[in-house]
Structure formats: C-alpha cells, structure tokens
Design an enzyme around this catalytic site. Structure first.
Site, PDB file in Angstrom:
ATOM      1  N   CYS A  59     -48.752  56.753   0.615  1.00 42.96           N
ATOM      2  CA  CYS A  59     -49.419  57.687  -0.306  1.00 42.96           C
ATOM      3  C   CYS A  59     -50.509  58.481   0.411  1.00 42.96           C
ATOM      4  O   CYS A  59     -51.278  57.930   1.192  1.00 42.96           O
ATOM      5  CB  CYS A  59     -50.000  56.930  -1.488  1.00 42.96           C
ATOM      6  SG  CYS A  59     -48.758  56.097  -2.491  1.00 42.96           S
ATOM      7  N   SER A  88     -55.299  50.741  -8.261  1.00 40.47           N
ATOM      8  CA  SER A  88     -54.758  51.483  -7.133  1.00 40.47           C
ATOM      9  C   SER A  88     -55.893  52.222  -6.447  1.00 40.47           C
ATOM     10  O   SER A  88     -56.921  52.534  -7.065  1.00 40.47           O
ATOM     11  CB  SER A  88     -53.716  52.487  -7.630  1.00 40.47           C
ATOM     12  OG  SER A  88     -53.458  53.463  -6.664  1.00 40.47           O
ATOM     13  N   CYS A 113     -47.070  50.580   3.793  1.00 41.10           N
ATOM     14  CA  CYS A 113     -47.877  50.669   2.573  1.00 41.10           C
ATOM     15  C   CYS A 113     -48.710  49.413   2.343  1.00 41.10           C
ATOM     16  O   CYS A 113     -48.685  48.470   3.117  1.00 41.10           O
ATOM     17  CB  CYS A 113     -46.978  50.977   1.380  1.00 41.10           C
ATOM     18  SG  CYS A 113     -46.376  52.684   1.399  1.00 41.10           S
ATOM     19  N   ASP A 114     -49.347  49.412   1.188  1.00 40.97           N
ATOM     20  CA  ASP A 114     -50.554  48.638   0.912  1.00 40.97           C
ATOM     21  C   ASP A 114     -50.618  47.206   1.426  1.00 40.97           C
ATOM     22  O   ASP A 114     -51.523  46.844   2.153  1.00 40.97           O
ATOM     23  CB  ASP A 114     -50.788  48.611  -0.600  1.00 40.97           C
ATOM     24  CG  ASP A 114     -50.958  50.008  -1.161  1.00 40.97           C
ATOM     25  OD1 ASP A 114     -50.802  50.974  -0.411  1.00 40.97           O
ATOM     26  OD2 ASP A 114     -51.239  50.133  -2.362  1.00 40.97           O
ATOM     27  N   LYS A 115     -49.675  46.335   1.047  1.00 39.51           N
ATOM     28  CA  LYS A 115     -49.853  44.916   1.349  1.00 39.51           C
ATOM     29  C   LYS A 115     -49.421  44.548   2.756  1.00 39.51           C
ATOM     30  O   LYS A 115     -49.826  43.514   3.276  1.00 39.51           O
ATOM     31  CB  LYS A 115     -49.103  44.050   0.327  1.00 39.51           C
ATOM     32  CG  LYS A 115     -49.448  44.362  -1.119  1.00 39.51           C
ATOM     33  CD  LYS A 115     -50.944  44.391  -1.364  1.00 39.51           C
ATOM     34  CE  LYS A 115     -51.289  45.017  -2.700  1.00 39.51           C
ATOM     35  NZ  LYS A 115     -50.879  46.412  -2.852  1.00 39.51           N
ATOM     36  N   ASP A 137     -45.295  49.519  -4.279  1.00 43.27           N
ATOM     37  CA  ASP A 137     -46.216  49.622  -5.409  1.00 43.27           C
ATOM     38  C   ASP A 137     -45.861  50.777  -6.333  1.00 43.27           C
ATOM     39  O   ASP A 137     -46.097  50.711  -7.542  1.00 43.27           O
ATOM     40  CB  ASP A 137     -47.655  49.796  -4.901  1.00 43.27           C
ATOM     41  CG  ASP A 137     -48.238  48.495  -4.370  1.00 43.27           C
ATOM     42  OD1 ASP A 137     -47.504  47.494  -4.330  1.00 43.27           O
ATOM     43  OD2 ASP A 137     -49.421  48.490  -3.985  1.00 43.27           O
TER      44      ASP A 137
END
Length: 490
Positions: free
Chosen positions: A123, A399, A51-53, A10
């Site tokens: 992050c 985000s 990370c995110d996904k 991202d």
C-alpha cells in the site's frame, strides 16, 4: 536455498472474519522462518518481505535466530490516479463510506476502485508496510534507502543483488542482530515513525520485536520520543504524498539526515552494512525543490504522530495517531458494539451521529482472537463526513491508513476483563490528547458494580491455530506476543 512462507493479505481480508488471521500470521511467519533456519542450520539468510505482517515477523525471526542476515523490502505500489489526483487503496475504503452516504455514485466508486491499485507492491502511503520497512532501516536490519524503490522499479534488481553481496560481508564479520538491536536502535525506529506520522501498528510490532531481542521497551517510550520528534514528512494518510514521492524526494536517507542534523537520532548505532546510521544518513541526496520532507526547523507539526493515552478505560494504555488532527479533545456518548460488523452496519445505515464515541470491543488479541484492523469502519466514518466529528475506541487495531480521533490497542482488552467491557450505550467518554487521558465519566464504584456483567461473544474457535493463539497471546500493551505458560517452562 530458497524457502517460502505464508502471508495473509490485509486488503483481501479487511472487514471480514478473515482479518482475524492477520496478526496471527505474524507469529506463524516468524516461527516458520525460525524453524527452517534451525532445521537446515543456516549460516546466514536474506529475508524478502512485503506487506504488513511479513516485515515484523522477519525481524522477530532474525532476532530469535541471531545469525547474520539482511532483510529486504519488496517495495511500494505506484499510486493510482483518479480525476487528476493520486489515490491509494485507502481512498477506496473511504469512498465506500461516501457511497453509502449518497455522496458518491456507483459509477464513481467503480471507477475509483479500478484506478487505485495499478500494479504490484505494498500500500502506497505511510501505512503499516512502508512504516515498518522504514523502521527496519532505522533499526539497522535493512540497509538505509533500500526500501525506497517501488516494487516495479528497475532499481529493485540492484537492491536485491546488493543484499546478496552484503549478506556475505555480514557473515564474514559476524554482524549478528544482537549487535544491531539495541535500545538506541529502537529509539531511532520510533523517531522515524513519529517524524513520518506512521502507522500505529509500529507500536505493536516494535514492542514484540523488543521482547524477542531482550531489549526493554515500553509504551511510554513511544509517547516520549514522539513528543520530542516533529512531523517532517508530508505523507498519506495525513498528508499529500505517497511513498513513491518520498523516494523521489530523497527517501528515508533524507528523513534520517534531517533528524540527525537536529540531534534527534542516535547516529552512532550500528547498521547491517557495518556503517553507523549517521554515516548512512550522510549519503542523502535531496531532489531540488521537493516539499515532501521539510526541515526540522519548519515542521509540519511540532510533535510526532504517535500518542499514548491512559485512564480508567485504558489502565495499561492505548495508542492514538494525532497527525493532522486539530481536535484533541472530545466528549460524547458511547455507542457500544461487540464486534466490527455491527459497528460497520450502524455506520453505513446512518446510525452514528456527530458527537458519538464509537466503541468496538471484543476485538483484542485474545477476544478476536487476532486483533482485527478497523479500517472499514474508520474509513466509512471519514467517507460519510463524520471523521472529524466522532471519536472511536477499540481493543482491536487500526490500519496505517486510518485517520481521525481513534484510540486503538485499548488494554486490558475486554476479553481480559478490561474496563472497555464495562461500557454501556450513553456513557460519557472523554478523549483528552493534551492530558494523555481516555476516561469514562463514571466513578470507580460504578465501574466496580458492573464487573462481571459483561459476557464475551461465544468462542467460534475451539481448535486449531486460532484456539492456540487465544490461549497463548498476551496484552497489546506488550506487543501481543505469545508466551510460554509457566508450567511448561524449564
């Protein structure tokens, strides 16, 4: 067997056309894990996420497969330091806006950029990755406390080794996801997100996971649970501390312990360890003198960070993160943009004024396609000093680092005929968080007269994965999940 799948960064794609692939990757990752497990007839699996996904995608795959498994988060990045203060990648995005406004020099921006990300890891604030990692712990798919050690911490080896031992116990006991993913488990995950003022992406991903697990979950559940759950963690972006500080203070176990003591968790819910969430929370160890996690009796804010608004601009709802906001009502003229890039240009050139309502449409699940995050725009507004003087609404996403009066996931989206597509420059738009409304001050007749006038941007994706996604994806209010068309269902 060790098996890899794809992932989209991202940070690398933010603010570009490439960000449209981010949410699409959630489905591809889930599909690939499911396919490999089905194809090789795996008895159990350990899934390592970052990370995110990758985090929600892994959970979705585990729910579909319903075989014994453990999900292990690979850890947060250590915070950077710039001029004596901790900084994260979000600090860089906000600095871009400050630089464009002449408030930060080229040298300062370059120095901050070089300092913000000192090593590996997701992050560092309570942004989407750490929010989702904690959610999986409270759901019970990951061992409570396992997400805490940073990516480069030596304890990560122990977390991994324990996951390897645990999965054999999970297999022997037949501890499948359908025993763990219950309505109570989802309520616990929402409470964790609310108490830590986590990312609005939590809403999208938990809705999607609930659909996979066959658990009823609606947007209204997030608002109701958030309303009764105070913010007790002082974490970025609304607060002072990073995920590393939370780990040192006592981690997710301490958050769970505080919420359990206040009766805000369903402590009897089973977790992947075979113990209940309440039993896991009882093992909390608090660092003396820490102030990252406060008692429920002295909350940072009386209600959680996630709010759902409805109104004539969002009949199916939209999501706002209100942690740290003092301004809960805003009325201003709409500044309408058909894509993120034009909105970003307007922000950077000084084309957005205090009081405006920035509208970015055509960025929903179908319209994007792919529902981009708007961190570039929202952070630039903050960097220019407009974060507390404008509002923003979009059928795209944010985000976890976004802050300010920003409404995302507006549904129905413009591409599905939603009323956000009917807005024009100058239309008076009102956010009212206390009343839970998002409205344009136009009559139903005036809106109806505009129906059919809006035209989407030309479709850039007519073949391949993006075209397939556009054809199958549903509303953000249902988690932006892919649906099998009725005509091909058995």
């Amino acid at each position: 067997m060790e098996i890899n799948t794809i992932a989209i960064s991202d940070v690398a794609t933010m603010g570009s056309e490439g960000m449209k692939t981010s949410l699409v990757s959630r489905e591809v990752i889930a599909d690939s894990i499911e396919l490999v497990a089905l194809g090789h007839q795996l008895d159990a699996l350990v899934t390592i996420v970052g990370c995110d996904k990758t985090i929600p995608a892994a959970a979705m795959a585990h729910a579909r497969l319903n075989i014994p498994g453990v999900i292990v988060y690979s850890g947060s990045i250590l915070p950077g330091e710039w001029r004596g203060s901790p900084v994260t990648v979000a600090s860089v995005f906000e600095a871009v806006g400050a630089h464009a406004a002449g408030r930060l020099s080229d040298v300062d921006l370059a120095e901050l950029e070089a300092s913000a990300c000192p090593g590996a890891g997701a992050c560092g604030g309570q942004y989407t990755a750490n929010t989702m990692a904690m959610a999986l712990e409270f759901l019970g798919l990951s061992p409570l406390g396992s997400a805490g050690p940073p990516a480069l911490d030596p304890r990560r080896e122990r977390v991994a080794a324990e996951a390897g031992r645990l999965v054999l116990d999970v297999l022997a006991d037949g501890r499948t996801p359908d025993r763990i993913l219950t309505p109570g488990a989802f309520a616990n995950a929402i409470a964790a997100g609310a108490a830590t003022a986590g990312s609005t992406n939590l809403v999208l991903h938990l809705l999607a996971l609930a659909r996979e697990a066959g658990v009823p979950l609606e947007l209204g559940d997030f608002d109701a649970i958030s309303a009764r759950t105070p913010v007790i963690a002082d974490l970025m972006p609304h607060g002072r501390y990073t995920a590393v500080d939370l780990d040192r203070a006592g981690g997710s176990r301490l958050v769970a312990s505080r919420l359990a003591e206040a009766g805000l968790l369903d402590t009897g819910q089973l977790t992947v360890t075979g113990r209940s969430l309440g039993e896991e929370a009882a093992g909390a160890r608090e660092q003396p003198g820490q102030d990252v996690v406060v008692p429920v009796s002295r909350p940072l804010e009386p209600q959680g960070g996630l709010v759902v608004l409805h109104g004539n601009l969002a009949p199916e709802g939209c999501v706002v993160k209100v942690a740290g906001l003092s301004r809960l009502r805003h009325t201003g003229p709409a500044r309408v943009f058909e894509r993120e890039e034009t909105a970003m240009s307007a922000v950077q050139s000084g084309g957005i004024a205090a009081g405006d309502v920035v509208v970015i449409r055509g960025e929903g699940p179908r319209g994007g396609p792919g529902m981009r995050e708007m961190l570039g725009v929202t952070a630039a507004l903050v960097g220019r000093g407009l974060g507390d003087r404008v509002a923003l609404l979009t059928d795209g996403r944010f985000s976890g680092a976004t802050r300010g009066l920003m409404a995302g996931h507006v549904a129905p989206e413009a591409a599905a005929g939603g009323p956000i597509g009917l807005l024009r420059d100058g239309d008076p738009v009102t956010f009212d968080v206390r009343e839970r409304t998002l409205r344009v001050e136009l009559t139903a007749a005036e809106l109806a007269a505009r129906t059919g006038e809006w035209r989407p941007l030309e479709d850039r994706y007519r073949t391949g994965v993006m075209a397939k996604y556009r054809a199958l994806v549903g509303s953000a209010s249902d988690g932006a999940v892919l649906t099998v068309p009725e005509k091909v269902r058995p």
